[in-house]
Design a protein around this motif. Structure first.
Motif, PDB file in Angstrom:
ATOM      1  N   GLU A  97       7.806   6.759  45.668  1.00 12.96           N
ATOM      2  CA  GLU A  97       7.271   8.088  45.375  1.00 12.96           C
ATOM      3  C   GLU A  97       7.637   9.096  46.460  1.00 12.96           C
ATOM      4  O   GLU A  97       7.527  10.302  46.244  1.00 12.96           O
ATOM      5  N   HIS A  98       8.114   8.619  47.608  1.00 16.92           N
ATOM      6  CA  HIS A  98       8.555   9.513  48.681  1.00 16.92           C
ATOM      7  C   HIS A  98      10.072   9.704  48.672  1.00 16.92           C
ATOM      8  O   HIS A  98      10.644  10.226  49.629  1.00 16.92           O
ATOM      9  N   THR A  99      10.716   9.272  47.610  1.00 16.42           N
ATOM     10  CA  THR A  99      12.167   9.397  47.459  1.00 16.42           C
ATOM     11  C   THR A  99      12.474  10.029  46.101  1.00 16.42           C
ATOM     12  O   THR A  99      11.570  10.201  45.279  1.00 16.42           O
ATOM     13  N   PRO A 100      13.731  10.360  45.836  1.00 15.12           N
ATOM     14  CA  PRO A 100      14.072  10.869  44.503  1.00 15.12           C
ATOM     15  C   PRO A 100      14.054   9.775  43.420  1.00 15.12           C
ATOM     16  O   PRO A 100      14.216  10.073  42.232  1.00 15.12           O
ATOM     17  N   LEU A 101      13.863   8.536  43.810  1.00 14.62           N
ATOM     18  CA  LEU A 101      13.965   7.416  42.881  1.00 14.62           C
ATOM     19  C   LEU A 101      12.671   7.198  42.103  1.00 14.62           C
ATOM     20  O   LEU A 101      11.582   7.390  42.626  1.00 14.62           O
ATOM     21  N   GLN A 102      12.825   6.755  40.863  1.00  9.22           N
ATOM     22  CA  GLN A 102      11.682   6.525  39.987  1.00  9.22           C
ATOM     23  C   GLN A 102      11.784   5.132  39.362  1.00  9.22           C
ATOM     24  O   GLN A 102      12.800   4.789  38.756  1.00  9.22           O
ATOM     25  N   PRO A 103      10.743   4.272  39.524  1.00 16.14           N
ATOM     26  CA  PRO A 103      10.814   2.942  38.918  1.00 16.14           C
ATOM     27  C   PRO A 103      10.624   2.979  37.396  1.00 16.14           C
ATOM     28  O   PRO A 103       9.828   3.770  36.884  1.00 16.14           O
ATOM     29  N   VAL A 104      11.356   2.124  36.708  1.00 18.63           N
ATOM     30  CA  VAL A 104      11.210   1.938  35.264  1.00 18.63           C
ATOM     31  C   VAL A 104      11.006   0.447  35.035  1.00 18.63           C
ATOM     32  O   VAL A 104      11.806  -0.372  35.500  1.00 18.63           O
ATOM     33  N   VAL A 105       9.936   0.084  34.333  1.00 15.65           N
ATOM     34  CA  VAL A 105       9.513  -1.314  34.255  1.00 15.65           C
ATOM     35  C   VAL A 105       9.846  -1.937  32.907  1.00 15.65           C
ATOM     36  O   VAL A 105       9.654  -1.320  31.855  1.00 15.65           O
ATOM     37  N   GLY A 106      10.342  -3.188  32.955  1.00 20.11           N
ATOM     38  CA  GLY A 106      10.556  -3.991  31.759  1.00 20.11           C
ATOM     39  C   GLY A 106       9.934  -5.355  31.957  1.00 20.11           C
ATOM     40  O   GLY A 106       9.778  -5.820  33.090  1.00 20.11           O
ATOM     41  N   LEU A 107       9.560  -6.015  30.866  1.00 23.36           N
ATOM     42  CA  LEU A 107       8.898  -7.317  30.924  1.00 23.36           C
ATOM     43  C   LEU A 107       9.814  -8.405  30.384  1.00 23.36           C
ATOM     44  O   LEU A 107      10.359  -8.279  29.281  1.00 23.36           O
ATOM     45  N   SER A 108       9.952  -9.483  31.151  1.00 24.73           N
ATOM     46  CA  SER A 108      10.827 -10.586  30.731  1.00 24.73           C
ATOM     47  C   SER A 108      10.091 -11.633  29.902  1.00 24.73           C
ATOM     48  O   SER A 108      10.713 -12.438  29.222  1.00 24.73           O
TER      49      SER A 108
END
Length: 357
Positions: A97-108
């Motif tokens: 959240e302190h970077t330009p990056l955003q997590p996207v979650v998938g479930l295996s």
């Protein structure tokens, strides 16, 4: 502490790579992968087989995007129903959240073919990095991760060979340490309660470490009870009742996770079994939600939030430095908590320690 392993030179695969591997033109490869045009079944199969073996994933982002990357970090975990994984995600988010990056979650879903599908879709959008639970993946999934040309961090487990970077604990060592603690406390007739899920490799490794350490002390598991499906308090009560009715002279029960251990503890309290005098109990994961129980089950905290933070930091550092990988190994030691369900506390006290090697 040792220096990180230098990143292996990698580049994204192209249509030309698939063309050369399959022996057909790039135009034909493009038609097959876009599922368009008149291509014979034989040629289609040949192209798809070559693409899978190479780990090729089509690029879904706009061709005019200069970096050919988006500020997304793919995160693949088995499930959200187990409280371990939301805490890992919290750690990841705290850093990103302190970077330009955003997590996207998938479930295996602990299912290798489904993991392949989720990974394929995520990589087709050209994320800036991947964080994925565990070290055991299908050959196709490993090929995609190796060929992606982005930093990859496998998390939660150290017992195996990572694709790139890895952050976690040794589950075999954790199981062995729990076995040694139980044996030192004087328990000898030990029962195990755990999962039937064949793809839960971390639980399997803990069981291997646990039984191996007991065997070195001349102790064997007396009885076992397994379950499939989601874990919970009701499941733990049911399993504990079944095991103790079958083998009433057990003096210790080791559970593969804290939720079923809590269910077992509630069963013992309800039926008047003296814990830890008559029967000792231990779980795994260090779930804070259970702190409100009449007794706290002995457990091991695998430091899941810290694992998430460390993994996200590796991805963020790579993105900032323009690296395709770091080959970094972060080994964390779980924290042992004797709780109230062992006859005696271990002498080492489970001192926190982090080995970054």
């Amino acid at each position: 502490m040792t220096a990180p392993v230098p990143p292996r030179p990698r580049r994204p695969l192209t249509l030309r790579d698939v063309s050369e591997a399959s022996g057909v033109s790039e135009m034909t490869v493009s038609r097959v992968l876009r599922d368009s045009g008149d291509v014979s079944a034989k040629t289609r199969d040949k192209v798809l087989a070559a693409a899978k073996q190479l780990g090729y994933v089509p690029n879904k982002i706009a061709g005019g995007l200069a970096s050919q990357r988006v500020n997304l970090v793919g995160v693949i975990i088995p499930t959200l129903s187990n409280m371990v994984f939301p805490e890992v995600l919290s750690g990841i988010n705290e850093v990103l959240e302190h970077t330009p990056l955003q997590p996207v979650v998938g479930l295996s879903r602990y299912d290798p073919p489904h993991e392949e599908k989720v990974l394929f879709e995520m990589l087709s959008w050209r994320p800036s990095g991947m964080i994925i639970a565990g070290l055991e993946h299908s050959e196709a999934a490993r090929a995609m991760l190796r060929a992606a040309g982005i930093p990859v961090v496998e998390i939660l487990d150290l017992d195996g060979e990572p694709v790139d970077s890895v952050v976690g604990i040794s589950h075999r060592r954790a199981g062995a340490e729990m076995a040694e603690t139980i044996a030192e406390a004087g328990y000898r007739r030990i029962g195990f309660l755990g999962t039937k899920m064949p793809m839960d490799h971390r639980a399997r490794k803990r069981f291997e470490g646990f039984t191996g350490a007991l065997a070195r002390r001349g102790i064997e598991i007396i009885d076992q009870e397994f379950y499939s499906g989601g874990s919970g308090l009701a499941k733990g009560r049911e399993m504990t009742r079944a095991l103790l009715e079958r083998t009433p002279d057990l003096d210790f029960l080791y559970y593969s996770n804290d939720m079923i251990a809590a269910g077992g503890l509630l069963y013992c309290i309800q039926t008047g079994i003296d814990v830890p005098g008559r029967l000792g109990l231990a779980g795994f994961n260090g779930i804070e939600l259970l702190d409100g129980l009449p007794l706290r089950p002995a457990t091991m905290d695998i430091r899941r939030r810290e694992i998430g933070r460390r993994a996200a930091q590796i991805i963020a550092d790579c993105a900032e430095q323009g690296l395709s990988g770091k080959g970094e190994r972060v080994a964390l030691r779980p924290l042992f908590d004797p709780g109230d369900t062992l006859r005696q506390a271990p002498s080492n006290g489970g001192q926190a320690r982090s080995d970054h090697v």
